[in-house]
Design a protein around this motif. Structure first.
Motif, PDB file in Angstrom:
ATOM      1  N   HIS A 192      22.591 -65.082  -5.780  1.00 42.12           N
ATOM      2  CA  HIS A 192      22.592 -64.715  -4.356  1.00 42.12           C
ATOM      3  C   HIS A 192      21.521 -63.663  -4.116  1.00 42.12           C
ATOM      4  O   HIS A 192      21.532 -62.588  -4.723  1.00 42.12           O
ATOM      5  N   ASP A 193      20.556 -63.972  -3.260  1.00 48.01           N
ATOM      6  CA  ASP A 193      19.431 -63.086  -3.004  1.00 48.01           C
ATOM      7  C   ASP A 193      19.889 -61.849  -2.227  1.00 48.01           C
ATOM      8  O   ASP A 193      20.422 -61.956  -1.123  1.00 48.01           O
ATOM      9  N   ILE A 194      19.703 -60.666  -2.809  1.00 48.99           N
ATOM     10  CA  ILE A 194      20.089 -59.413  -2.154  1.00 48.99           C
ATOM     11  C   ILE A 194      18.877 -58.495  -1.988  1.00 48.99           C
ATOM     12  O   ILE A 194      19.025 -57.282  -1.833  1.00 48.99           O
ATOM     13  N   SER A 195      17.683 -59.074  -2.008  1.00 53.92           N
ATOM     14  CA  SER A 195      16.470 -58.255  -1.912  1.00 53.92           C
ATOM     15  C   SER A 195      16.439 -57.465  -0.613  1.00 53.92           C
ATOM     16  O   SER A 195      16.106 -56.269  -0.607  1.00 53.92           O
ATOM     17  N   GLU A 196      16.787 -58.108   0.500  1.00 48.07           N
ATOM     18  CA  GLU A 196      16.750 -57.417   1.785  1.00 48.07           C
ATOM     19  C   GLU A 196      17.761 -56.284   1.813  1.00 48.07           C
ATOM     20  O   GLU A 196      17.485 -55.192   2.326  1.00 48.07           O
ATOM     21  N   SER A 202      17.461 -48.895  -0.135  1.00 49.80           N
ATOM     22  CA  SER A 202      16.414 -47.994  -0.598  1.00 49.80           C
ATOM     23  C   SER A 202      15.829 -47.195   0.558  1.00 49.80           C
ATOM     24  O   SER A 202      15.571 -45.992   0.436  1.00 49.80           O
ATOM     25  N   GLU A 203      15.632 -47.866   1.706  1.00 50.81           N
ATOM     26  CA  GLU A 203      15.098 -47.179   2.872  1.00 50.81           C
ATOM     27  C   GLU A 203      16.069 -46.120   3.374  1.00 50.81           C
ATOM     28  O   GLU A 203      15.668 -45.024   3.765  1.00 50.81           O
ATOM     29  N   ASN A 205      18.288 -44.502   1.553  1.00 52.02           N
ATOM     30  CA  ASN A 205      18.256 -43.389   0.599  1.00 52.02           C
ATOM     31  C   ASN A 205      16.985 -42.566   0.774  1.00 52.02           C
ATOM     32  O   ASN A 205      17.015 -41.330   0.678  1.00 52.02           O
ATOM     33  N   ARG A 206      15.855 -43.271   1.028  1.00 50.62           N
ATOM     34  CA  ARG A 206      14.613 -42.540   1.244  1.00 50.62           C
ATOM     35  C   ARG A 206      14.695 -41.668   2.496  1.00 50.62           C
ATOM     36  O   ARG A 206      14.247 -40.515   2.496  1.00 50.62           O
ATOM     37  N   ARG A 207      15.284 -42.253   3.558  1.00 49.67           N
ATOM     38  CA  ARG A 207      15.427 -41.482   4.791  1.00 49.67           C
ATOM     39  C   ARG A 207      16.352 -40.290   4.584  1.00 49.67           C
ATOM     40  O   ARG A 207      16.109 -39.186   5.084  1.00 49.67           O
ATOM     41  N   LEU A 208      17.430 -40.503   3.826  1.00 49.06           N
ATOM     42  CA  LEU A 208      18.354 -39.413   3.549  1.00 49.06           C
ATOM     43  C   LEU A 208      17.652 -38.301   2.775  1.00 49.06           C
ATOM     44  O   LEU A 208      17.794 -37.117   3.087  1.00 49.06           O
ATOM     45  N   GLU A 209      16.888 -38.688   1.762  1.00 54.30           N
ATOM     46  CA  GLU A 209      16.162 -37.688   0.973  1.00 54.30           C
ATOM     47  C   GLU A 209      15.136 -36.959   1.840  1.00 54.30           C
ATOM     48  O   GLU A 209      14.945 -35.740   1.688  1.00 54.30           O
ATOM     49  N   ALA A 210      14.488 -37.710   2.744  1.00 50.70           N
ATOM     50  CA  ALA A 210      13.494 -37.082   3.608  1.00 50.70           C
ATOM     51  C   ALA A 210      14.143 -36.089   4.561  1.00 50.70           C
ATOM     52  O   ALA A 210      13.622 -34.992   4.797  1.00 50.70           O
ATOM     53  N   ALA A 554      22.980 -33.581   4.668  1.00 49.58           N
ATOM     54  CA  ALA A 554      23.311 -34.583   3.656  1.00 49.58           C
ATOM     55  C   ALA A 554      24.730 -35.091   3.838  1.00 49.58           C
ATOM     56  O   ALA A 554      24.995 -36.299   3.723  1.00 49.58           O
ATOM     57  N   ARG A 555      25.661 -34.191   4.163  1.00 47.82           N
ATOM     58  CA  ARG A 555      27.055 -34.606   4.356  1.00 47.82           C
ATOM     59  C   ARG A 555      27.176 -35.548   5.546  1.00 47.82           C
ATOM     60  O   ARG A 555      27.909 -36.550   5.491  1.00 47.82           O
ATOM     61  N   ALA A 556      26.448 -35.251   6.626  1.00 51.52           N
ATOM     62  CA  ALA A 556      26.520 -36.114   7.814  1.00 51.52           C
ATOM     63  C   ALA A 556      25.964 -37.504   7.522  1.00 51.52           C
ATOM     64  O   ALA A 556      26.555 -38.518   7.913  1.00 51.52           O
ATOM     65  N   LEU A 557      24.832 -37.563   6.817  1.00 52.94           N
ATOM     66  CA  LEU A 557      24.242 -38.868   6.499  1.00 52.94           C
ATOM     67  C   LEU A 557      25.129 -39.651   5.536  1.00 52.94           C
ATOM     68  O   LEU A 557      25.264 -40.873   5.656  1.00 52.94           O
ATOM     69  N   GLN A 558      25.756 -38.966   4.587  1.00 53.85           N
ATOM     70  CA  GLN A 558      26.652 -39.645   3.661  1.00 53.85           C
ATOM     71  C   GLN A 558      27.924 -40.111   4.348  1.00 53.85           C
ATOM     72  O   GLN A 558      28.521 -41.110   3.956  1.00 53.85           O
ATOM     73  N   THR A 559      28.339 -39.385   5.394  1.00 55.48           N
ATOM     74  CA  THR A 559      29.535 -39.795   6.133  1.00 55.48           C
ATOM     75  C   THR A 559      29.316 -41.108   6.858  1.00 55.48           C
ATOM     76  O   THR A 559      30.239 -41.909   7.005  1.00 55.48           O
ATOM     77  N   GLY A 560      28.074 -41.354   7.298  1.00 55.56           N
ATOM     78  CA  GLY A 560      27.812 -42.616   7.980  1.00 55.56           C
ATOM     79  C   GLY A 560      26.835 -42.537   9.127  1.00 55.56           C
ATOM     80  O   GLY A 560      26.531 -43.557   9.759  1.00 55.56           O
ATOM     81  N   PHE A 561      26.317 -41.349   9.431  1.00 53.35           N
ATOM     82  CA  PHE A 561      25.303 -41.243  10.482  1.00 53.35           C
ATOM     83  C   PHE A 561      24.008 -41.891  10.002  1.00 53.35           C
ATOM     84  O   PHE A 561      23.619 -41.746   8.844  1.00 53.35           O
ATOM     85  N   ASN A 562      23.341 -42.606  10.907  1.00 56.52           N
ATOM     86  CA  ASN A 562      22.072 -43.245  10.567  1.00 56.52           C
ATOM     87  C   ASN A 562      20.903 -42.269  10.622  1.00 56.52           C
ATOM     88  O   ASN A 562      19.945 -42.407   9.851  1.00 56.52           O
ATOM     89  N   HIS A 563      20.964 -41.292  11.533  1.00 62.47           N
ATOM     90  CA  HIS A 563      19.903 -40.297  11.663  1.00 62.47           C
ATOM     91  C   HIS A 563      20.536 -38.957  11.977  1.00 62.47           C
ATOM     92  O   HIS A 563      21.651 -38.878  12.510  1.00 62.47           O
ATOM     93  N   TYR A 564      19.799 -37.889  11.664  1.00 61.38           N
ATOM     94  CA  TYR A 564      20.252 -36.524  11.952  1.00 61.38           C
ATOM     95  C   TYR A 564      19.079 -35.777  12.562  1.00 61.38           C
ATOM     96  O   TYR A 564      18.080 -35.528  11.894  1.00 61.38           O
ATOM     97  N   LEU A 565      19.177 -35.440  13.842  1.00 61.55           N
ATOM     98  CA  LEU A 565      18.116 -34.730  14.547  1.00 61.55           C
ATOM     99  C   LEU A 565      18.570 -33.300  14.810  1.00 61.55           C
ATOM    100  O   LEU A 565      19.659 -33.078  15.348  1.00 61.55           O
ATOM    101  N   VAL A 566      17.718 -32.356  14.417  1.00 61.38           N
ATOM    102  CA  VAL A 566      18.043 -30.943  14.582  1.00 61.38           C
ATOM    103  C   VAL A 566      17.597 -30.484  15.967  1.00 61.38           C
ATOM    104  O   VAL A 566      16.489 -30.777  16.409  1.00 61.38           O
ATOM    105  N   LYS A 567      18.463 -29.775  16.671  1.00 62.72           N
ATOM    106  CA  LYS A 567      18.106 -29.202  17.958  1.00 62.72           C
ATOM    107  C   LYS A 567      17.178 -28.015  17.741  1.00 62.72           C
ATOM    108  O   LYS A 567      17.283 -27.335  16.720  1.00 62.72           O
ATOM    109  N   PRO A 568      16.257 -27.750  18.702  1.00 65.71           N
ATOM    110  CA  PRO A 568      16.052 -28.395  19.993  1.00 65.71           C
ATOM    111  C   PRO A 568      15.719 -29.887  19.857  1.00 65.71           C
ATOM    112  O   PRO A 568      15.130 -30.294  18.870  1.00 65.71           O
ATOM    113  N   LEU A 569      16.130 -30.622  20.875  1.00 73.94           N
ATOM    114  CA  LEU A 569      16.019 -32.073  20.833  1.00 73.94           C
ATOM    115  C   LEU A 569      14.590 -32.528  20.598  1.00 73.94           C
ATOM    116  O   LEU A 569      13.661 -32.121  21.297  1.00 73.94           O
TER     117      LEU A 569
END
Length: 590
Positions: A192-196, A202-203, A205-210, A554-569
């Motif tokens: 079963h192809d799981i490349s995508e 991977s993306e 995890n990369r975003r989380l690390e960034a 890191a905790r927010a992204l691991q909980t399930g948020f797709n992005h984390y933006l720091v205020k000011p917006l």
């Protein structure tokens, strides 16, 4: 010669001459036999009849069994045809191997996935055919050990390589099949192809690390700033005290030395401030507040702020205040022009002239403010390096050279306002720095979030339903103003976690913007509740928070948020994220 008895073989049972006369019956026991038929002959006939009946029944049974076999064969043939159709149409790669795990058959999906045909694959083991530089040998060893023990391999992820060498990830399942003797005689394997999925993981995890690295850098710079300002405060403070109280007691040489210390401290403080500003610009948490800027007034203000510097260098400043209004942040535009004008004055010879003037570009889509000097000029090969951080060009001996961050910061500010800075220079004649910003009025006017020429927004958004959960009224107003130029975006605002959850369940939005610290609970708990429901397991969630600690991000992204933006917006970043979201374009449930 004896008389015939009528019992000879082939003899007629009727007397001669009486062929047409009915036989005379005589009773034998309970049966009556025709004349000339002995009891033994009757018994033989009965036995023959019984045998015929038995054979007839056997034939009928055999015919019935034959018909059943034929029906079973027909069903088996139909089943085989269906199985062959399923195997041919299956999206997963399927292969059959013999007892030695050599390939004997593959389906078309296998060829599409790997590039190998049945002819190329026949007789080879899957590991030999598909393994490559990225294949984990430990995983292959584990598969072989499990199969050697007669175990089934279930969805084991491994990286293989296609015929052209390109790596791809599959989930492998191998089922051993036993023959009548109880021994394994073949294997059926599914890839079963799981490349995508792996790329998406991977993306993520990369975003989380960034995100974590970004917050870590911000925290480091903040702490560094705090730590460096304390000793700088002492250095600058004590030099000021010495200058104030000991002017009459210190020799002239020591007073000059104190002045050098104070100047160096001021330069270090300036470098620290600019480094922090540049880091903030790279992270894009800086609030850009674009508006209609009266450039005529702003140019006069810039000139007035630098009058003393120009007089000290005997520089004449010529200002053309007939500049069209621009759509920009006035504070940051002033900062850019002050930096460009200060450099022009600093690097011009005494008695020279510096021009500050504005105009409209030929395409009438942007306004241009030019700062032109009569300085030494810049080598052409050095021009691309001007806007790199900490780059200082030795073009004017004897002049102060700065710290190499001013132009980098100015260029970044211009980019955040949808503009840029360009430079042209001629050695011995001077340089011209041009600030390009969107016009606030006219045919080509461009405003953040409003329409470009042609009717397109500055950042295109798909039709979206957005739920914004924020307890601060000003922040809610900001988001409302952000989406006001987008009629295809429907915004639902909520002040608490409970209201936000109810709004999400009622509207099924395309994305939710969630503040972390809410009056009735945490945005993390709201995220967990949403991820626990099948309907919202994949709902894009964007955290908006003033909390920039790395562990919290890191905790927010691991909980399930797709992005984390720091205020000011971070308006541009938020719009970019939203522009890449798929829209369901479905009406919300009633």
């Amino acid at each position: 010669m004896p008389e015939p008895t009528g019992n000879e073989p082939g003899a007629s049972p009727f007397p001669p001459g009486d062929l047409g006369t009915p036989p005379t019956w005589r009773p034998v026991g309970r049966r009556a036999l025709p004349a000339g038929i002995s009891p033994s002959m009757a018994d033989d006939a009965d036995r023959l009849l019984e045998e015929l009946h038995q054979r007839q029944e056997a034939f009928e049974q055999q015919g019935q069994v034959l018909r059943q076999v034929q029906a079973a064969l027909a069903r088996a043939q139909a089943t085989n045809q269906e199985l062959a159709l399923v195997a041919d149409r299956a999206t997963d790669a399927i292969l059959i191997c013999d007892a030695r795990r050599c390939i004997t058959w593959v389906n078309p999906a296998f060829t599409r996935l790997t590039g190998f045909t049945l002819t190329e694959s026949h007789g080879q083991q899957p590991e030999e055919l598909l393994s490559g530089p990225h294949t984990d040998t430990a995983t292959i060893t584990r598969i072989n050990q499990m199969l050697a023990q007669g175990a089934t391999v279930e969805r084991l992820e491994v990286c293989h390589h296609r015929k052209d060498g390109e790596p791809f990830w599959v989930s492998r399942s191998v089922q051993p099949l036993h023959g009548q003797d109880g021994q394994i005689n073949r294997y059926i394997e599914v890839l079963h192809d799981i490349s995508e999925h792996r790329r998406a993981e991977s993306e993520h995890n990369r975003r989380l690390e960034a995100e974590v690295a970004l917050a870590t850098k911000s925290e480091f710079l903040s702490r560094m700033s705090h730590s460096m300002r304390s000793p700088l405060n002492a250095i600058l403070g004590f030099t000021q005290l010495l200058d104030m109280h000991d002017t009459g007691h210190l020799p002239e040489a020591q007073r000059r030395q104190i002045g050098h210390i104070h100047t160096a401290g001021q330069q270090l403080l300036s470098l620290l401030d600019q480094a922090l500003e540049y880091a903030r610009l790279e992270e894009r948490p800086l609030g850009i507040r674009p508006q209609r800027v009266d450039m005529s007034m702003l140019l006069r203000e810039v000139r007035a702020a630098l009058d003393e510097d120009a007089l000290a260098q005997e520089i004449t400043v010529v200002v053309d205040s007939q500049c069209p209004p621009l759509w920009a942040d006035p504070q940051h535009t002033r900062s850019i022009l002050l930096n460009l004008m200060s450099n022009a004055i600093k690097f011009s010879p005494r008695g020279a002239t510096v021009w500050l003037q504005g105009r409209v570009a030929q395409d009438e889509r942007v306004g241009i403010v030019e700062v032109r000097d009569q300085g030494f000029g810049i080598e052409q090969h050095d021009l691309p390096r001007l806007f790199q951080p900490f780059t200082r060009l030795d073009t004017s001996p004897g002049k102060p050279v700065g710290n190499g961050l001013g132009l980098a910061v100015s260029q970044r500010l211009a980019e955040l306002m949808h503009g840029r800075i360009e430079v042209s220079s001629t050695l011995g004649k001077g340089s011209t720095f041009s600030l390009h910003l969107p016009l606030a009025e006219g045919p080509g006017a461009l405003r953040l979030g409003q329409l470009r020429s042609g009717g397109e927004p500055a950042v295109m958004l798909p039709p979206l339903r957005v739920v914004h959960i924020e307890d601060n009224a000003l922040n809610r107003s900001l988001v409302e103003a952000l989406f006001s130029p987008y009629p295809q975006v429907r915004l639902y605002s909520a002040e608490t976690a409970a209201e936000g959850m109810a709004s999400i369940e009622a509207t099924h939005p395309d994305v939710a913007l969630v503040d972390i610290n809410l009056p009735d609970g945490s945005g993390l708990d709201l995220c967990r509740r949403l991820r626990g429901q099948a309907a919202f397991k994949k709902l894009p969630l964007i955290a908006l928070s003033a909390d920039a600690l790395p562990e919290h991000i890191a905790r927010a992204l691991q909980t399930g948020f797709n992005h984390y933006l720091v205020k000011p917006l971070q308006i541009n970043r938020l719009l970019t994220i939203l522009s890449q979201l798929p829209s369901t374009q479905a009406a919300p449930p009633q």
